[in-house]
Design a protein around this motif. Structure first.
Motif, PDB file in Angstrom:
ATOM      1  N   ASP A  31      41.954  48.863  33.526  1.00  0.00           N
ATOM      2  CA  ASP A  31      43.234  48.657  32.854  1.00  0.00           C
ATOM      3  C   ASP A  31      44.384  49.210  33.700  1.00  0.00           C
ATOM      4  N   PHE A  32      44.149  50.345  34.345  1.00  0.00           N
ATOM      5  CA  PHE A  32      45.172  50.925  35.218  1.00  0.00           C
ATOM      6  C   PHE A  32      45.456  50.005  36.399  1.00  0.00           C
ATOM      7  N   ALA A  33      44.378  49.481  37.019  1.00  0.00           N
ATOM      8  CA  ALA A  33      44.546  48.598  38.180  1.00  0.00           C
ATOM      9  C   ALA A  33      45.281  47.319  37.818  1.00  0.00           C
ATOM     10  N   LEU A  34      45.143  46.901  36.560  1.00  0.00           N
ATOM     11  CA  LEU A  34      45.775  45.656  36.118  1.00  0.00           C
ATOM     12  C   LEU A  34      47.048  45.908  35.319  1.00  0.00           C
TER      13      LEU A  34
ATOM     14  N   LYS B  98      36.450  51.473  41.413  1.00  0.00           N
ATOM     15  CA  LYS B  98      37.825  51.031  41.156  1.00  0.00           C
ATOM     16  C   LYS B  98      37.814  49.536  40.843  1.00  0.00           C
ATOM     17  N   PRO B  99      37.408  49.180  39.636  1.00  0.00           N
ATOM     18  CA  PRO B  99      37.255  47.757  39.295  1.00  0.00           C
ATOM     19  C   PRO B  99      38.580  47.019  39.167  1.00  0.00           C
ATOM     20  N   THR B 100      38.557  45.757  39.562  1.00  0.00           N
ATOM     21  CA  THR B 100      39.714  44.877  39.374  1.00  0.00           C
ATOM     22  C   THR B 100      39.293  43.530  38.770  1.00  0.00           C
ATOM     23  N   LEU B 101      38.094  43.046  39.143  1.00  0.00           N
ATOM     24  CA  LEU B 101      37.573  41.759  38.663  1.00  0.00           C
ATOM     25  C   LEU B 101      38.581  40.633  38.872  1.00  0.00           C
ATOM     26  N   THR B 102      39.284  40.687  39.976  1.00  0.00           N
ATOM     27  CA  THR B 102      40.356  39.732  40.251  1.00  0.00           C
ATOM     28  C   THR B 102      39.875  38.287  40.227  1.00  0.00           C
ATOM     29  N   GLN B 103      38.788  37.999  40.951  1.00  0.00           N
ATOM     30  CA  GLN B 103      38.303  36.621  41.028  1.00  0.00           C
ATOM     31  C   GLN B 103      37.718  36.140  39.713  1.00  0.00           C
ATOM     32  N   PHE B 104      37.036  37.020  38.992  1.00  0.00           N
ATOM     33  CA  PHE B 104      36.496  36.654  37.687  1.00  0.00           C
ATOM     34  C   PHE B 104      37.633  36.275  36.738  1.00  0.00           C
TER      35      PHE B 104
ATOM     36  N   LYS C 278      46.803  45.289  31.598  1.00  0.00           N
ATOM     37  CA  LYS C 278      46.510  43.923  31.179  1.00  0.00           C
ATOM     38  C   LYS C 278      45.016  43.606  31.130  1.00  0.00           C
ATOM     39  N   ALA C 279      44.163  44.611  31.162  1.00  0.00           N
ATOM     40  CA  ALA C 279      42.720  44.356  31.149  1.00  0.00           C
ATOM     41  C   ALA C 279      42.296  43.570  29.916  1.00  0.00           C
ATOM     42  N   ALA C 280      42.957  43.825  28.786  1.00  0.00           N
ATOM     43  CA  ALA C 280      42.583  43.160  27.533  1.00  0.00           C
ATOM     44  C   ALA C 280      42.841  41.658  27.573  1.00  0.00           C
ATOM     45  N   ASP C 281      43.519  41.168  28.605  1.00  0.00           N
ATOM     46  CA  ASP C 281      43.721  39.723  28.735  1.00  0.00           C
ATOM     47  C   ASP C 281      42.408  38.985  28.918  1.00  0.00           C
ATOM     48  N   PHE C 282      41.395  39.672  29.467  1.00  0.00           N
ATOM     49  CA  PHE C 282      40.115  38.995  29.683  1.00  0.00           C
ATOM     50  C   PHE C 282      38.902  39.896  29.474  1.00  0.00           C
TER      51      PHE C 282
END
Length: 550
Positions: A452-455, A415-421, A458-462
């Motif tokens: 993308d679901f977790a965000l 369940k990726p989020t990559l919040t800190q990255f 908005k995954a394409a923002d980064f």
């Protein structure tokens, strides 16, 4: 803007000060824990500028089995530096020191990172293959490091974490200025390391370029015994299970049914998702012994089973499925699944030699002491039990306190989020061949969809993800496999210009191209869009537009 102007001024003022004296001065950074050798080199075929080469050694130790382990690295510092440092992640399983040039699938030599003003560092990921020369490992010698817990951790991510700050300090001393941007470049296992870095070390890199990522490598390794057992249902010697003609026939029928889904017939299947709905492999089964344009049910059954991916007795998926694509007839796909051209491997495929060795030694806990001869490796795959043995990739014991899955995959892979990255401002570009026979593009699709679901969309923002039709594990096959993904990443990181479509071309020196693919250019579109023909010259990328399937 001010930062960009300052960096340009610095870059143009640097070249006059680069010399052998500065290169030799880096040796003063050596300590009792860091060995350093330096030398200046003239331009070469791969490196188009003079450069200072640093070779270093850290973390010497003796393993529990008496094997000598050491982490070696190479740092190349080019004339004409642009304030960038790139870590070149190891493509395979470490043990060798690859030339630090910053190359990746799709790039021409002029586009290598070092030829674009990057200082580049590579490492052996914590172990040397030469250390196992006297070991009775046979074909499995490159994987014997997996029997040492610390070596597993070094390979998984720790060698990179140790080397990157050393490389940055050396680069900054050499150039007399701070590193402005830090990048990571990797494919296959290197793509895995890059994605691990985004989660474990979110502030280490400003930009990551990832190709064919094996971020779920332990799970992907379960595909090897799954394939072997499926192919043995056709022929006890899997090298005879599918002929080249068989795979060409399947591919031809696949093209007949799917090629026009993107609006044009060119042997490239861009509408890959729609193709999975249209293509029915069972329709290729012979109806009688007199049929000729067909295949026996045993072969089609094995093909379907392989594409479904590994399952246990409860029909639970242990990895993921694989899409039907034109790479089936490529030398790369055949070399991984059916038969190789290597005499030393007795022409067995890479799934037997590399796949079985990695699964037994590196991804299982406890490791499986399988002999490194062809008979032992094939026996391991044939006897692999998906209920009893598959769980070993998640297992731990007193010596291996972290499982292979825990070590090798990003902590948030499920369940990726990559919040800190993202908070750090990091940017990530991922691309993957639809015909990759080692790591399924479907797993990367699933990863991006969950991100993308977790965000909230908005995954394409980064993060940008590109699928490459027809491309197997790296280049080859019926694909447009020449493209530059590095420059769009640089533009995104340094100029805040998000990437859009990337233009890909077919290579003139790709012997697997069909005649109508020669000279083609196509846009690679950010997922979930794909290239669809609009109007104009079929050879031009401008005749296509990126659309999202309805």
């Amino acid at each position: 803007m001010i930062r960009s102007i300052a960096l340009m001024a610095f870059a143009t003022s640097y070249p006059a000060s680069a010399d052998t004296t500065q290169c030799q001065a880096l040796r003063s950074q050596a300590t009792d824990k860091l060995e350093i050798k330096t030398a200046m080199y003239a331009p070469t075929e791969q490196v188009r500028t003079a450069y200072c080469q640093v070779k270093g050694v850290v973390n010497r130790r003796i393993g529990k089995d008496g094997t000598f382990y050491t982490t070696r690295f190479e740092l190349r510092l080019p004339y004409g530096w642009q304030g960038r440092l790139a870590y070149q992640f190891d493509t395979a399983f470490g043990g060798e020191l690859a030339p630090a040039v910053g190359n990746i699938t799709g790039l021409t030599v002029n586009q290598y990172a070092i030829n674009q003003g990057f200082a580049v560092v590579s490492s052996n990921e914590g172990h040397d293959n030469d250390a196992f020369k006297k070991a009775a490992g046979g074909l499995s010698k490159p994987f014997l490091f997996g029997r040492d817990a610390t070596a597993r951790e070094e390979f998984a991510y720790q060698a990179m974490a140790n080397i990157m700050p050393i490389a940055q300090a050396l680069a900054e001393q050499y150039y007399g200025a701070s590193v402005q941007y830090r990048y990571g470049i990797g494919q296959a296992n290197g793509g895995r390391t890059a994605m691990v870095a985004a989660s474990r070390f979110p502030e280490m890199f400003d930009g990551l370029l990832v190709a064919s990522p094996g971020f779920n490598a332990p799970k992907a390794a379960l595909q090897h015994p799954w394939d072997y057992q499926a192919l043995q249902s056709i022929q006890s010697d899997i090298r005879s299970s599918f002929s080249e003609r068989d795979l060409e026939y399947i591919t031809r029928r696949l093209i007949q049914q799917c090629d026009d889904l993107d609006g044009v017939s060119d042997d490239l299947i861009f509408a890959i998702d729609a193709c999975q709905q249209r293509f029915k492999p069972t329709a290729l089964v012979c109806k009688s012994e007199f049929d000729r344009d067909c295949l026996p049910i045993a072969k089609i059954g094995a093909l379907v089973r392989m594409h479904q991916g590994p399952h246990n007795a409860k029909n639970q998926a242990l990895y993921t499925s694989w899409p039907y694509d034109t790479g089936l007839q490529s030398n790369n796909w055949r070399g991984w699944k059916i038969a190789s051209k290597l005499d030393a491997w007795q022409h067995m495929p890479a799934s037997v030699v590399i796949g079985a060795s990695a699964l037994a030694n590196l991804y299982s806990t406890p490791y499986q002491a399988v002999k490194g001869d062809i008979f032992s490796l094939t026996d391991f795959l044939q006897s692999f039990d998906f209920d009893r043995d598959a769980g070993k990739i998640f297992a731990t014991n007193g010596e291996f306190t972290e499982s292979a899955v825990s070590l090798m995959t990003p902590p948030d892979a499920v369940k990726p989020t990559l919040t800190q990255f993202k908070q750090h401002g990091g940017k990530l570009i991922v691309f993957h061949g639809n015909s990759d026979p080692v790591f399924s593009v479907q797993d990367t699709v699933r990863w991006y969809d969950f991100l993308d679901f977790a965000l909230a969309g908005k995954a394409a923002d980064f993060v940008r993800f590109y699928r490459v039709p027809g491309m197997p594990h790296q280049q080859g096959g019926l694909s447009a496999d020449q493209f530059d993904m590095l420059q769009p990443l640089v533009n995104w990181v340094e100029q805040q210009r998000p990437p859009r479509e990337v233009i890909a071309a077919t290579r003139a020196n790709n012997p697997e191209l069909t005649s109508r693919m020669v000279g083609l250019k196509r846009p690679l579109c950010p997922y979930p869009s794909y290239a669809r023909y609009r109007q104009g010259d079929l050879h031009l990328a401008s005749s296509f537009q990126c659309v999202v399937a309805k």
